[in-house]
Every structure is written in C-alpha cells, then in structure tokens.
Design a protein around this motif. Structure first.
Motif, PDB file in Angstrom:
ATOM      1  N   ARG A  61     -12.449 -11.741 -33.105  1.00 57.33           N
ATOM      2  CA  ARG A  61     -13.792 -12.287 -32.918  1.00 57.33           C
ATOM      3  C   ARG A  61     -13.963 -11.887 -31.308  1.00 57.33           C
ATOM      4  O   ARG A  61     -13.255 -12.118 -30.499  1.00 57.33           O
ATOM      5  N   ALA A  62     -15.157 -12.211 -31.001  1.00 58.40           N
ATOM      6  CA  ALA A  62     -15.521 -11.961 -29.633  1.00 58.40           C
ATOM      7  C   ALA A  62     -16.063 -13.533 -29.085  1.00 58.40           C
ATOM      8  O   ALA A  62     -15.896 -14.216 -29.964  1.00 58.40           O
ATOM      9  N   LEU A  82      -9.526 -14.651 -30.738  1.00 56.52           N
ATOM     10  CA  LEU A  82      -9.804 -13.458 -30.232  1.00 56.52           C
ATOM     11  C   LEU A  82      -8.868 -12.490 -30.457  1.00 56.52           C
ATOM     12  O   LEU A  82      -9.555 -11.283 -30.665  1.00 56.52           O
ATOM     13  N   THR A  83      -7.588 -12.608 -31.176  1.00 57.31           N
ATOM     14  CA  THR A  83      -6.777 -11.570 -31.189  1.00 57.31           C
ATOM     15  C   THR A  83      -6.331 -11.510 -32.671  1.00 57.31           C
ATOM     16  O   THR A  83      -5.776 -10.388 -33.120  1.00 57.31           O
ATOM     17  N   GLY A  84      -6.369 -12.436 -33.448  1.00 51.05           N
ATOM     18  CA  GLY A  84      -5.924 -12.545 -34.776  1.00 51.05           C
ATOM     19  C   GLY A  84      -4.588 -12.550 -35.146  1.00 51.05           C
ATOM     20  O   GLY A  84      -3.866 -12.394 -36.245  1.00 51.05           O
ATOM     21  N   THR A  85      -3.863 -13.054 -33.750  1.00 46.73           N
ATOM     22  CA  THR A  85      -2.457 -13.388 -33.889  1.00 46.73           C
ATOM     23  C   THR A  85      -2.064 -14.160 -33.056  1.00 46.73           C
ATOM     24  O   THR A  85      -2.864 -14.897 -32.467  1.00 46.73           O
ATOM     25  N   THR A  86      -0.928 -14.612 -32.867  1.00 46.15           N
ATOM     26  CA  THR A  86      -0.212 -15.387 -31.823  1.00 46.15           C
ATOM     27  C   THR A  86       0.955 -14.546 -30.984  1.00 46.15           C
ATOM     28  O   THR A  86       1.540 -13.762 -31.528  1.00 46.15           O
ATOM     29  N   ILE A  99     -11.979 -16.320 -41.580  1.00 52.76           N
ATOM     30  CA  ILE A  99     -13.359 -15.781 -40.906  1.00 52.76           C
ATOM     31  C   ILE A  99     -12.797 -14.836 -39.912  1.00 52.76           C
ATOM     32  O   ILE A  99     -13.397 -13.839 -39.619  1.00 52.76           O
ATOM     33  N   VAL A 100     -11.702 -15.224 -39.122  1.00 52.67           N
ATOM     34  CA  VAL A 100     -10.904 -14.540 -38.177  1.00 52.67           C
ATOM     35  C   VAL A 100     -10.364 -13.216 -39.001  1.00 52.67           C
ATOM     36  O   VAL A 100     -10.629 -12.128 -38.357  1.00 52.67           O
ATOM     37  N   ALA A 140       2.068  -8.533 -28.672  1.00 51.49           N
ATOM     38  CA  ALA A 140       1.440  -9.304 -27.673  1.00 51.49           C
ATOM     39  C   ALA A 140       0.846  -8.755 -26.523  1.00 51.49           C
ATOM     40  O   ALA A 140      -0.129  -9.347 -26.095  1.00 51.49           O
ATOM     41  N   ALA A 141       1.242  -7.662 -26.181  1.00 55.11           N
ATOM     42  CA  ALA A 141       0.572  -7.057 -24.895  1.00 55.11           C
ATOM     43  C   ALA A 141      -0.858  -6.599 -25.324  1.00 55.11           C
ATOM     44  O   ALA A 141      -1.481  -6.595 -24.489  1.00 55.11           O
ATOM     45  N   ALA A 142      -0.895  -5.845 -26.426  1.00 51.85           N
ATOM     46  CA  ALA A 142      -2.393  -5.577 -26.786  1.00 51.85           C
ATOM     47  C   ALA A 142      -3.068  -6.716 -27.144  1.00 51.85           C
ATOM     48  O   ALA A 142      -4.119  -6.486 -26.748  1.00 51.85           O
ATOM     49  N   ALA A 143      -2.577  -7.731 -27.552  1.00 56.14           N
ATOM     50  CA  ALA A 143      -3.548  -9.110 -27.772  1.00 56.14           C
ATOM     51  C   ALA A 143      -3.858  -9.507 -26.365  1.00 56.14           C
ATOM     52  O   ALA A 143      -5.190 -10.044 -26.477  1.00 56.14           O
TER      53      ALA A 143
END
Length: 375
Positions: free
Chosen positions: A110-111, A204-208, A96-97, A234-237
């Motif tokens: 996601r929001a 929220l970001t789709g990453t870790t 879903i993400v 990571a900074a963008a996330a």
C-alpha cells in the motif's frame, strides 16, 4: 462473561487463515454473526482457557467503538472452549494488503495514503484507549484488524485479539512479536508501539523484516536495525518504506530492540508519524477551493487504494444508486460545484468528475451534493 448454552452457537464456516495457534471460525451466536476463537489440541486446555478468559476480560475493559462486543464463552461438542465475539463487517487488513500486492506484482503493497493513515490513526487511538484502561493489546497483527465502509461511506475499523500475553509458537503471528515478548516479558505500551510499527511496515511492504521459523532465531534477528537487516527481501522492503522519510525515521525509532529507546507511548509514535496527534492542528483561513480539493484528494486515494474486488461488498453495504444513473448525475454536479467554488481553476470539472474506479461514483455524487448543501 456470559456462559452460552450449547444450542446458542453454531459454527458456520471453515477457520480463517493466519491466526495460529488460535483457530477463528465464523459462527452464529443466537442468530447473529459472530467469530468463535479457540485453542484446540495440542495446546493444553488449561492454558487455552486462561488465554480466552484473559482476552475476554481485557476486551471488556476497553470502551471504544472499534472494539467488538464479547458475546460469551461456549463449549463445543468436542469439549473445546471457545470465545464468541461480534463478527466485524468487511475484510481483514492482511487481506487488503495482499490485494495491494497483487496490483503491484508483489513489488509493493500500500501507499502511505489517506486511507492507510486513517486506519493507523484510528487503530492507534483504540490501543491508546486500552492503555488508559490498564490494558496492553500485546497481540496486534494485521489479521487483528477489520476494515469496512459504513453507510456514510467512511472507513469503519474494528480491533480484536486484546490478549496481553502472546502465545509464542512458530507461525505468522510470531513475526509481529516484540523482542521483550520473545524473551518472556509482559507486554506494555512500548510493546504495542513496536507492534503498531510493524503493522505500518507490513502495510507498506506486505512483509516483515525478521524470520519466523524459530523463537531463538527471531529474537536474535531483531537485534539488527530494521534498515540494515542482512536479507535481500528486507532490503527491498526498506527501500519502499524510505519513499516516506518521516515514516522511515519513526519506524527506525519504534522498532528498537530496547523498549527504552522507542517512543514510550502511542501518542508519541503517532505524532512522529506526522499524523498530528500530540500537537493541535494549525488554524487555517477557510478557502472553499481547499475544501473541494481536499475532498477530491481523499476520494481519489480511496478509489486507488480500496480493493476493486470489494465492489460487490461495498454495494451490498452502502445505499448505492445504480452506476448508470450515477454516471449521468456526476458531470452535472461537478459543473455546479466548480461554478460555485472553483471558477478560477480550469481543470476543476475534470478533477471532480474523474474516477479511477467506477464503483466510487455514488460516493462522489454524495460528496458533491454535500458541497452544494443538498440532502
């Protein structure tokens, strides 16, 4: 745990992605949909058996509607041990993400909307119930969580992988391990706080924020504060997470490398997120328009955030009338609700009849009928 006969189980599909070192396959268990989990070679069979037995015992201890039933253990034709659990309906949260990322050209996921908050709140309640039963989940990741729409149109959430001890091998799951797990310590409530915080971050970001390739590198990387990881992605996330300051502050606290510096319980974590767990909700004088507006906001959030690709699934799972019939009923019901509750709001009818996804129409009709007291 029940020992299933060879003929009780049939594997029914290719392994699901992303659960290494475990292999999870769709299956049929005595005719019912199931998931079969195994740890094939090169994992030592004795270790695999211990992990599966531990997961079965932990799962059976957690009495919560979000936890699927353990069906038993089963040995495949090649001698590999499997743990069989009821197969949840719907889709895994990581899928879903990913759909959310596709919609945003992979610049966001996601929001922090009502649907996401509901999933996090329900997941947290399930994990806290496990803690009250003396069980640490210890292995929470987005592919542990399944989400579906039930017959009432509500989100139905299931949680798997109550393992306690995380198998430490390079791969996607390693991204969600807490520092103490990477150091060989046992999981506890604070570990689950950390992993739930990473679940929110990923949603929220789709990453870790930390690397996955090497155990030692992963452990060292987690010493960097989550808002100051020396990596462009990571900074963008983190800039995405910072759109919700309350969430960002809570993740900073929950993702501390030292377990003693985190929220010590799931309840504290959820309360800091602003989900109203630890404190009673303030009493509010009833305003019918507030109820209508709240319903519209919640439905709009679901219409925006639920994958459009799920329309066939949701139509199959719900008792839904044809969209053509629904589209003729919706404006009439919207006018009736606005006449009864929202006469002073000039945009009432447009708000109630507006749909961001046409597959949401049957749910909106059901909600407006409920507002009017109709069956």
């Amino acid at each position: 745990m029940i020992r299933l006969d060879r003929n009780d189980v049939a594997l029914a599909g290719a392994p699901l992605p992303g659960s290494a070192p475990a292999v999870v396959q769709p299956a049929r268990c005595q005719g019912a949909p199931a998931l079969a989990k195994s740890y094939p070679i090169p994992v030592d069979p004795a270790q695999a058996g211990a992990w599966l037995q531990g997961e079965a015992l932990a799962t059976e201890k957690v009495q919560h509607p979000c936890v699927p039933k353990v069906l038993g253990d089963w040995q495949g034709v090649d001698g590999t041990a499997h743990l069989l659990v009821q197969r949840p309906a719907g889709r895994r949260w990581d899928e879903i993400v990913r759909i959310g990322q596709q919609r945003h050209s992979y610049m966001a996921a996601r929001a922090w909307d009502e649907a996401t908050r509901h999933v996090v709140r329900t997941l947290a309640h399930c994990i806290e119930t496990a803690h009250f039963s003396g069980v640490a989940h210890g292995n929470l990741a987005p592919d542990s969580v399944w989400v579906d729409l039930n017959a009432a149109g509500d989100l139905d959430i299931k949680v798997l992988d109550f393992l306690g001890t995380t198998p430490l091998v390079p791969g996607p799951r390693l991204r969600f391990a807490a520092p103490e797990q990477l150091g060989g310590q046992a999981a506890d409530a604070r570990t689950d706080v950390y992993r739930l915080a990473l679940f929110v971050y990923f949603s929220l970001t789709g990453t870790t924020p930390w690397p996955t390739d090497d155990l030692a590198a992963s452990r060292a990387a987690r010493l960097a504060p989550v808002d100051r990881v020396p990596d462009e992605r990571a900074a963008a996330a983190w800039s995405l997470v910072s759109k919700w300051p309350e969430v960002a502050r809570t993740l900073q606290a929950a993702l501390q490398a030292d377990p003693n510096k985190r929220p010590q319980t799931i309840a504290q974590f959820v309360s800091l997120l602003g989900l109203g767990w630890a404190l009673p909700e303030a009493k509010r004088t009833f305003d019918p328009w507030y109820a209508v507006a709240g319903t519209v906001a919640a439905l709009a959030a679901l219409a925006v955030s639920w994958p459009a690709e799920d329309s066939r699934l949701t139509q199959a799972m719900l008792d839904r009338q044809p969209l053509a019939a629904c589209s003729t009923q919706l404006p009439v019901l919207a006018q009736q609700v606005c006449t009864k509750y929202g006469a002073s709001h000039p945009t009432c009818q447009q708000a109630l009849a507006f749909l961001l996804g046409r597959e949401e129409c049957p749910n909106r009709v059901k909600t407006l009928r409920a507002c009017l007291g109709e069956p």
